[in-house]
Design an enzyme around this catalytic site. Structure first.
Site, PDB file in Angstrom:
ATOM      1  CG  ASP A  12      -2.397  -3.534   4.615  1.00  0.00           C
ATOM      2  OD1 ASP A  12      -3.519  -3.012   4.774  1.00  0.00           O
ATOM      3  OD2 ASP A  12      -1.684  -3.260   3.626  1.00  0.00           O
ATOM      4  CB  SER A  13      -6.148  -5.419   2.697  1.00  0.00           C
ATOM      5  OG  SER A  13      -5.398  -4.342   2.136  1.00  0.00           O
ATOM      6  CB  CYS A  76      -4.884  -1.375   7.065  1.00  0.00           C
ATOM      7  SG  CYS A  76      -6.227  -1.109   5.912  1.00  0.00           S
ATOM      8  CD  GLU A 154      -1.130  -5.924  -2.842  1.00  0.00           C
ATOM      9  OE1 GLU A 154      -0.698  -7.071  -3.064  1.00  0.00           O
ATOM     10  OE2 GLU A 154      -1.333  -5.483  -1.691  1.00  0.00           O
ATOM     11  CB  CYS A 190      -3.126   4.148   1.300  1.00  0.00           C
ATOM     12  SG  CYS A 190      -3.129   2.402   0.823  1.00  0.00           S
ATOM     13  CG  HIS A 192      -0.990  -0.946  -0.544  1.00  0.00           C
ATOM     14  ND1 HIS A 192      -1.809  -1.264   0.515  1.00  0.00           N
ATOM     15  CD2 HIS A 192      -0.831  -2.088  -1.274  1.00  0.00           C
ATOM     16  CE1 HIS A 192      -2.138  -2.553   0.434  1.00  0.00           C
ATOM     17  NE2 HIS A 192      -1.554  -3.071  -0.646  1.00  0.00           N
TER      18      HIS A 192
HETATM   19  N1  DGL Z   1      -3.074  -0.519   2.880  1.00  0.00           N
HETATM   20  C1  DGL Z   1      -4.395  -0.159   3.203  1.00  0.00           C
HETATM   21  C2  DGL Z   1      -4.505   1.236   3.818  1.00  0.00           C
HETATM   22  O1  DGL Z   1      -3.561   1.736   4.418  1.00  0.00           O
HETATM   23  C3  DGL Z   1      -5.537  -0.426   2.268  1.00  0.00           C
HETATM   24  C4  DGL Z   1      -5.398  -1.041   0.955  1.00  0.00           C
HETATM   25  C5  DGL Z   1      -6.718  -1.662   0.455  1.00  0.00           C
HETATM   26  O2  DGL Z   1      -6.933  -2.806   0.782  1.00  0.00           O
HETATM   27  O3  DGL Z   1      -7.506  -0.975  -0.197  1.00  0.00           O
HETATM   28  O4  DGL Z   1      -5.543   1.839   3.771  1.00  0.00           O
END
Ligand code: DGL
Length: 269
Positions: A12-13, A76, A154, A190, A192
């Site tokens: 992931d990012s 992600c 985060e 997402c 996150h």
């Molecule tokens: N966690 C990522 C997702 O599921 C993206 C978060 C990001 O880097 O904007 O899309």
């Protein structure tokens, strides 16, 4: 880096893929995992599709150079909804993508008014339009893109307290009539966002069913991993985290990563 015990990679990012990591670890407790975090290019959400494709390709290549992984999870939605096809074409190992769980949300919703909460990139994808057309044509679907919620996840992962009023501001478009709004189900599109599930639940004006993809992904990975192979399921699994950039900010994730069982945290070359 220890290649031999590394079996699958979750990418992931940022920290979002840790929601997927937790579901996979629960389903496959003996599986060793490399967590690859492209924090140098965080966030993916506001980036152009071409840039996201470039970043995720580069991350996958670096992981494959450094680790002998048997499967990769693109944890992600922002990257999966745009890059899965090309990643799979160029890969000799299975690539599992994470995309918004729109179909199960439609099945669970009684009011047939559902929300999609994702990054600004994900809500714009034609992949999402196709999912909506295929599974949610009988529903009213409200799409909300938020980068702020990604940042808040985060921050929470670094031990900061998240402000509920800030979350309420991000969720406001789902609730134009406050508690009388017809929405009853929101897809967390997402990775996150499941990390903020308690705060999201506290922020809404009425009870909401939150739907995320983590369990389905764990089931998919379990189906693809031949658990009889000792290398793939070592008795004592190792969890390694690698970052595309190490600095004070990535170091501040160490307490969480240790708590989750990661034994090594390093820079990805
Ligand atoms: N966690 C990522 C997702 O599921 C993206 C978060 C990001 O880097 O904007 O899309």
């Amino acid at each position: 880096m220890n290649e031999q015990k590394s079996t699958i990679a979750i990418l992931d990012s940022g920290v979002g893929g840790l929601s997927i990591f937790q579901a996979i670890r629960q389903a496959l407790p003996n599986l060793s995992i490399v967590y690859g975090c492209d924090n140098k290019n965080f966030p993916y959400g506001p980036k152009t599709p071409a840039l996201v494709i470039h970043c995720i390709n580069e991350l996958v290549s670096k992981i494959r150079i450094n680790f002998d992984v048997q499967l990769i999870v693109i944890a992600c939605n922002t990257a999966s909804t745009i890059a899965l096809e090309s990643l799979r074409q160029n890969s000799s190992i299975p690539i599992v993508g994470v995309v918004p769980a729109i179909k199960p949300a439609v099945e669970k919703s009684r009011t047939k008014t559902i929300g999609l909460l994702a990054t600004p990139g994900t809500i714009e994808r034609s992949y999402i339009d196709k999912l909506i057309e295929e599974f949610a044509s009988n529903c009213e679907l409200i799409k909300v893109g938020s980068t702020r919620l990604v940042e808040l996840a985060e921050e929470k992962s670094r031990g900061k307290i998240v402000s509920i009023s800030e979350i309420q501001k991000e969720l406001a478009p789902f609730f134009p009539l406050k508690e009388r709004s017809p929405i009853d189900t929101i897809v967390l599109g997402c990775t996150h966002f499941p990390l903020l599930i308690n705060e999201l639940s506290d922020a809404v004006p009425k009870p909401i069913q939150w739907i995320d993809s983590s369990e389905a992904i764990a089931i998919r990975v379990k189906a693809l991993i031949p658990t009889s192979q000792p290398l793939l399921c070592s008795i004592k699994p190792t969890f390694q985290a690698v970052f595309t950039q190490t600095n004070i900010d990535s170091n501040s994730l160490t307490p969480l990563l240790k708590h989750l069982g990661f034994s090594s945290i390093s820079q990805l070359q």
